[in-house]
Every structure is written in C-alpha cells, then in structure tokens.
Scaffold this active site. Structure first.
Site, PDB file in Angstrom:
ATOM      1  CD  GLU A  45     -10.295  14.826 114.901  1.00 46.07           C
ATOM      2  OE1 GLU A  45      -9.640  14.098 114.643  1.00 46.07           O
ATOM      3  OE2 GLU A  45     -11.024  15.467 114.177  1.00 46.07           O
ATOM      4  CB  CYS A 196      -9.110   7.996  95.929  1.00 46.34           C
ATOM      5  SG  CYS A 196      -7.439   7.738  95.328  1.00 46.34           S
ATOM      6  CB  CYS A 203      -9.227   7.125  87.596  1.00 50.80           C
ATOM      7  SG  CYS A 203      -8.171   6.364  88.743  1.00 50.80           S
ATOM      8  CB  CYS A 206     -10.947  10.812  90.360  1.00 49.78           C
ATOM      9  SG  CYS A 206     -10.157  11.556  91.720  1.00 49.78           S
ATOM     10  CB  CYS A 212      -4.031  11.340  89.340  1.00 50.38           C
ATOM     11  SG  CYS A 212      -3.844   9.969  90.339  1.00 50.38           S
TER      12      CYS A 212
HETATM   13  S1  SF4 Z   1      -7.460   9.792  89.749  1.00 49.73           S
HETATM   14 FE1  SF4 Z   1      -5.935   9.404  91.117  1.00 49.73          FE
HETATM   15  S2  SF4 Z   1      -6.521  10.583  93.003  1.00 49.73           S
HETATM   16 FE2  SF4 Z   1      -8.497  10.141  91.441  1.00 49.73          FE
HETATM   17  S3  SF4 Z   1      -9.255   8.091  92.098  1.00 49.73           S
HETATM   18 FE3  SF4 Z   1      -7.852   7.905  90.319  1.00 49.73          FE
HETATM   19  S4  SF4 Z   1      -5.894   7.094  91.601  1.00 49.73           S
HETATM   20 FE4  SF4 Z   1      -7.199   8.216  93.047  1.00 49.73          FE
END
Ligand code: SF4
Length: 300
Positions: A45, A196, A203, A206, A212
């Site tokens: 780390e 993200c 999104c 995602c 979200c």
């Molecule tokens: S849905 Fe939300 S968490 Fe997912 S990529 Fe889009 S902004 Fe990021």
C-alpha cells in the site's frame, strides 16, 4: 442544481456490485493477497500510493526478500532502505517506512496492530493506508477511500462529498451489509477505474445504473446535471510538472549519494545546479540525508 437524493440502499448496491465484479477480469499487481502478512500488505500500500502499481510490484518483491518482517527492516541502516527505494519517487516514504518498522518493533513487538487508530499512529501511515491494511490484512469492516471509490459514491448520491462523509458512507457499505470489505473495495475501485471514470460516467453499462441518482439526473435534464464528483474532496488534483521540479532534483541528489556518498556541497551543486544547497537542507530535514564534517553529505 443536483436533485436531492435519498440515502443509499446499501444492500442493493452491494449485491449489484458483487454480482458484477469478477476479480479475474482485471488482474492487478497486489490484488492476490492470500497468504500475505499484514506487513507485506502495508508495504504494498505504501509503495503503490504514489507509484504505478506494476512498477511498485517489482520493488515490493525485492523489499520483502530483504526485509520480510518489520524486525529485519528496523535493524537495517536507513541508507539501505533509501537506496533500495530508488526509482519509486517520493523518497520520504522510504524514511517513513523505516521509522514505521522501528515503531512496530518497539511498540508492538514486531506485529502490526489490528486497529485503525493504532495504525494511523505509526509514522507515515495516513487514514487511507490504515484502512487498506485493516480491510486487506484483517478483513475489518472498513474501506480505504481513494478517488475511484469517492467518485462512485458521490455520483450514486448525486452529492458533493467531503472526506469525512465519503469515508463514513463507504464504511456503511460494509458495516450495514456484512459484505467482505476487501472484495467490496476491489469491486468499487474496479467500477471507478473502468466504468464510472473521472472522464466519463458510462451509465449505459453500469451495474449500479438503477439506484444511481446522478444517472437519473442526467436522464432527466442532461444540460443541468453537474457531476458532483468534480467538486468533492477526492477530485483528482493537477500534478505539477516533474521535469525541472525540485522533486526531480531531490531524486537526482539522492541517486548521486547512493552511488558516490559522501559528496561535498560543491560537487553536488556542480552536478545538480544552483538550487542544490537549499534542497540539501530540505532533504536533511526530511531525514533522507545527513551532514558530515567538512561540508560533506551522505545517506543516513
Ligand atoms: S450509473 Fe452512476 S455509478 Fe454507474 S457509471 Fe453512471 S454515474 Fe457512475
């Protein structure tokens, strides 16, 4: 203006994340931690924090071979640690690492303490590293919050977060769900690094799109949506240029003293320019070099 967001549904987020996460998809240095000692994890780390993980990984193996426990490192001359650190940059970390090993031997009989507060009390160990060791070495219910994790949480809530809030929200993801902290940390870091990202919120692909708040805001009114992660405490800061910087000259002075120590101020100034005298004083203050008789300088 961002719309007000409800609190996170942590169970839903954790379940979506763990279903999506596949550690084999993105094999990274330091990700395989089975069988590693807390000391080996702390070392990884500290090394990976301001150095590219692949570059740090090679040095990490060398360090573990030379100094497999805090006892061996504490017993070694500080100059050996600084010399071995060469190439990783931010040499102060080498001094702090040696001080940390000494403190672990003196205060904890050579065993890293398994509490965040005690780890934070060790030289050079900040909140992030302490929590990384707690999560990765002791599987404690906490999460080290880096820029990737802070960005994802901030966007999920569609809210600008300070450090304290981001940490509390990240910790809640594990304390409220009982999820394995190391795996969950890796999962959110991967999401922040691949989907993200700081450049774009993808999104459409995602796994957290449904809960979200930022994604909802973008769909509702793309022209007014403002990325909350761009303003939070963990937003990426611009790095000053390395070429010609004091940091570059400091590193060059250390390299000279690693191979030719001791050297006089005049010799070092000839090699590294007019800033050398003031940088020698600063390096000595940081514990990276020592002044000897006759205006000579050496590693400690
Ligand atoms: S849905 Fe939300 S968490 Fe997912 S990529 Fe889009 S902004 Fe990021």
């Amino acid at each position: 203006m961002p719309t007000a967001a409800p609190a996170l549904d942590n169970s839903q987020i954790v379940s979506l994340l763990l279903n999506w996460f596949d550690p084999k998809k993105r094999p990274l240095a330091f990700r395989e931690r089975n069988g590693l000692s807390p000391w080996a994890i702390l070392l990884s780390e500290v090394m990976a924090q301001q150095t590219q993980a692949d570059r740090a990984a090679q040095k990490w193996s060398e360090f573990l071979e030379c100094w497999p426990t805090p006892h061996e490192m504490a017993a070694a001359p500080r100059a050996d640690i600084i010399a071995a650190w060469s190439g990783l940059g931010y040499n102060r970390r080498a001094v702090n690492l040696h001080r940390c090993a000494e403190a672990v031997v003196i205060e904890y009989d050579g065993n890293l303490p398994d509490s965040t507060a005690a780890l934070e009390g060790l030289p050079g160990i900040g909140p992030y590293t302490a929590r990384a060791v707690m999560a990765f070495a002791f599987n404690a219910p906490t999460m080290p919050v880096d820029t990737n994790i802070a960005r994802v949480i901030s966007r999920l809530l569609n809210r600008v977060l300070d450090r304290k809030e981001a940490q509390a929200l990240a910790d809640e993801l594990v304390t409220q769900t009982g999820a394995p902290s190391a795996t969950l940390t890796d999962a959110i870091m991967d999401l922040g690094a691949t989907i993200c990202t700081a450049k774009a919120a993808n999104c459409g692909v995602c796994p957290l799109a449904q809960p979200c708040a930022y994604r909802a805001q973008v769909e509702l009114n793309p022209f007014e949506a403002q990325d909350p992660a761009a303003k939070g405490a963990h937003r990426p800061m611009k790095q000053a240029a390395f070429n010609g910087s004091d940091r570059q000259v400091r590193g060059a002075i250390i390299r000279s003293l690693t191979t030719l120590s001791p050297m006089s101020e005049g010799e070092l100034t000839q090699l590294h320019g007019d800033k050398t005298p003031q940088l020698l004083t600063a390096l000595a203050k940081d514990g990276l070099i020592v002044s000897l008789d006759n205006n000579l300088w050496a590693l400690p």
